[in-house]
Design an enzyme around this catalytic site. Sequence first.
Site, PDB file in Angstrom:
ATOM      1  N   HIS A  52     -11.248 -13.806  -7.185  1.00 14.36           N
ATOM      2  CA  HIS A  52     -11.741 -14.726  -8.328  1.00 14.36           C
ATOM      3  C   HIS A  52     -12.485 -15.906  -7.692  1.00 14.36           C
ATOM      4  CE1 HIS A  52     -11.210 -17.420 -11.785  1.00 14.36           C
ATOM      5  NE2 HIS A  52     -10.464 -18.102 -11.349  1.00 14.36           N
ATOM      6  N   HIS A  76     -10.828 -23.452  -5.648  1.00 15.06           N
ATOM      7  CA  HIS A  76     -10.506 -24.292  -6.769  1.00 15.06           C
ATOM      8  C   HIS A  76      -9.140 -23.935  -7.452  1.00 15.06           C
ATOM      9  CE1 HIS A  76     -11.738 -20.538  -9.208  1.00 15.06           C
ATOM     10  NE2 HIS A  76     -10.827 -21.094 -10.093  1.00 15.06           N
ATOM     11  N   GLU A  80      -3.215 -25.360  -7.441  1.00 14.70           N
ATOM     12  CA  GLU A  80      -2.436 -24.786  -8.266  1.00 14.70           C
ATOM     13  C   GLU A  80      -1.495 -23.732  -8.004  1.00 14.70           C
ATOM     14  OE1 GLU A  80      -4.164 -24.479 -12.134  1.00 14.70           O
ATOM     15  OE2 GLU A  80      -2.389 -24.464 -13.104  1.00 14.70           O
ATOM     16  N   ASP A  81      -2.119 -22.720  -7.414  1.00 12.93           N
ATOM     17  CA  ASP A  81      -1.355 -21.778  -7.209  1.00 12.93           C
ATOM     18  C   ASP A  81      -0.751 -21.404  -5.570  1.00 12.93           C
ATOM     19  OD1 ASP A  81      -1.925 -20.959  -9.502  1.00 12.93           O
ATOM     20  OD2 ASP A  81      -3.813 -19.827  -9.174  1.00 12.93           O
ATOM     21  N   ASP A 143     -15.527 -20.882 -13.720  1.00 13.84           N
ATOM     22  CA  ASP A 143     -13.930 -20.264 -13.588  1.00 13.84           C
ATOM     23  C   ASP A 143     -13.591 -19.447 -14.903  1.00 13.84           C
ATOM     24  OD1 ASP A 143     -11.278 -20.107 -12.660  1.00 13.84           O
ATOM     25  OD2 ASP A 143     -10.854 -21.943 -14.187  1.00 13.84           O
ATOM     26  N   ASP A 264     -36.243 -13.361 -35.872  1.00 14.96           N
ATOM     27  CA  ASP A 264     -36.268 -13.707 -34.135  1.00 14.96           C
ATOM     28  C   ASP A 264     -35.479 -12.622 -33.399  1.00 14.96           C
ATOM     29  OD1 ASP A 264     -33.854 -14.679 -35.202  1.00 14.96           O
ATOM     30  OD2 ASP A 264     -34.299 -16.764 -34.388  1.00 14.96           O
TER      31      ASP A 264
HETATM   32 MN    MN Z   1      -9.475 -19.934 -11.606  1.00 12.62          MN
END
Ligand code: MN
Length: 730
Positions: A52, A76, A80-81, A143, A264
């Site tokens: 990811h 990133h 958090e993880d 993300d 269009d």
């Molecule tokens: Mn993420």
Amino acid sequence: MEAKKTIADVLNKAQEYLHNSKNLELIQSAYEFAHLKHEGQFRKSSDPYIQHPLEVAYMLAELQVSPTVIAAGLLHDILEDTDVSKEQLIDGFGLDVANIVDGVTKISKLKYMTKEKALAKSHQKILLAMAKDIRVVLVKLLDRVHNMRTLEFQPHDKQIKIAKETMDLYAPLAHRLGMYRIKAELEDISFKYLDPEQYQNIFALINQQKTVREEDIRQMQVRLEELLSQNHIEKYDIKGRVKNIYSVYKKMTSKDLDFDQIYDLMALRIIVSTIESCYHVLGLVHGHWTPIPKRFKDYIATPKPNLYQSLHSTVVGLNGKIYEIQIRTYEMDEIAEFGIAAHWVYKENKVYSPQEQQLEIAAKLRWYKELLTYAEIGESEDSDPLETIREDIFSANVYVFTPKGDVLDFPTGATPLDFAYRIHTEVGNHTTGAIVNGKIVPLTYKLKTGDVVEIKTSKSFVGPNEAWLKIVKTSHAKHKITSVLNRLKRDALVSSGKEEFERILKQENIPQLKLDDKLVNAHFGKYGVNNLEDFYFEIGKNAISAKGAANRLAGRMEKLDEEALIKQYSDEEKKKKTRHPANDLGIYVEGLSKTQIKLANCCHPIFGDDIVGYVSKGYGIVVHRLECHNTRHSDEQRFIEVFWDPDFTRKSYETSITILSFDRRNIVAEMINALNSVAVTIKHISSGKNKDGDLLTKVRLDVPNLSTLKTAIANIKKISDVHSIERVIK
Ligand code: MN
């Protein structure tokens, strides 16, 4: 399906514009660290987790952003993880990288709810994050792109929730940043999950005559190439263009068109080197094929507010078929596809400062500049300036013209007054009327796309009044009007203060005093008085007693009793200002002792909450939480200050919370455990699925005070799969 990206792919992409080994090493080491820390974690797709961040980093490298941002992309999810701390990131990768990752993490923590209010909150948080560092939002957008690409692996209820959030929050944001390609992808994937039937419908319609259409486009392209070469246009590219599925759907529904009427769909884009060539090519096209009236738009002369520039025209082309033609330069094409990111293309030999880059962007995007200003003001004057500015940014837009032909964008519902204030504050302040498309309209008229707006002004006109605040829609206009009104209020108080002071001088038989800024500052500086105007203002609003001040300035008071001088309350109020012992709720009211006091049933205040009293005819005083919406529409006169007695210890207070979570085994048991870990008593608990398939748990509990409740809430938040917790206000 594209091949999964590896770190070698990311580095190869990066090497297209990064050559300095330090920069490449930063990316490599961010990868190694992320790889190590995410080891053993997997995505729902059963890919190793590192896949990811790698995909996010690859997309960032495609946009040619700075190596710092690519490193942040790789890292990133690490705060958090994993167990990595921000300090570790600072040590390993520097403050800049750490701050971006931290910012992304903070946005992620915001769990999305379907309620309008919750959406407003997420808008605000994301706007604040942007105001701090717009690169955070870039990482967050990519993300989201990868999370959308892998949405098929999520359970159905999550798919819907994430798709809705993307449609409401991230796609509009990408649009506002001019990132067309990202916006289109986010919209199409969301649409596919939110309305699968319509999605398949339009997808099929587009594909139905695809071969015929492609052949038409090919022929037209050949003809255009001949035309350009014959006329010595040296360098050019011609591309066929596909409209994204969701925008076709929007056009069909908003303009009530059949699929066949959307012409269009067949679009050709001609890209040339210079602006002169753009107009040259336009002339050639119009010379060969009949343009359809009113379909020509010159976004080169007047760019769209998100920086988009191009010429648009629709012509009757080969075999009588209708084509939309877009003509632009290579640079404009980059900006059209990548928006603000095109301005960020990183150059190694340049020194960058994030602050400077923010300012550069602010200079280009009007709304971003406004955002920075309002984020700075914070929550001072208006109750929450962000609340209004987020409406400007996320609500649908109307585009109107000045008499000179400049395009300005406004949120839906904006009026000529918003327009006037956008032109110039002075124009706004002196507006007397408006003319739209040649006709006089009331100031409450709602602007529509395509309107040509002209403002009538008069120098002698008194300017804004309270009613205007209800007419305008944009935060900008509101802000300007409020500041004029405040100024007017101050002026009125200054002159009444002056009158009062002069009256007292006469009454007390004090001969004319020689007053100046210095003198009043010397005596009253500590009350914020810097000059004469401040002095009269303080008297005018009754913060300084005119009598006390006069005597003091006349030297008639030897030793000043500060209390006597500064009258915070009128005499009558002062009499009442004795503090009475708190009742059994721990609440006291200035000056009142025997009143009945009751805690409101709607918002259930608990000890420590910000509260306000409401004088109710039947009950005495009902105490609400300040944030309770039931206090908003009531009669202002009937509110009264109430306080928690700090010495009060006893009692528990009943209140209710709701917890929104993913529905999984044991989650309610975990909530009960978390609550039992602090001094609260659970009185009632119930759980049920809401319409999005999430678990909604309602808990009624007794708590001694706010800080205990806060601890309890913090403990529940730590449980995985809990999305959000709210205090109940009925
Ligand atoms: Mn993420």
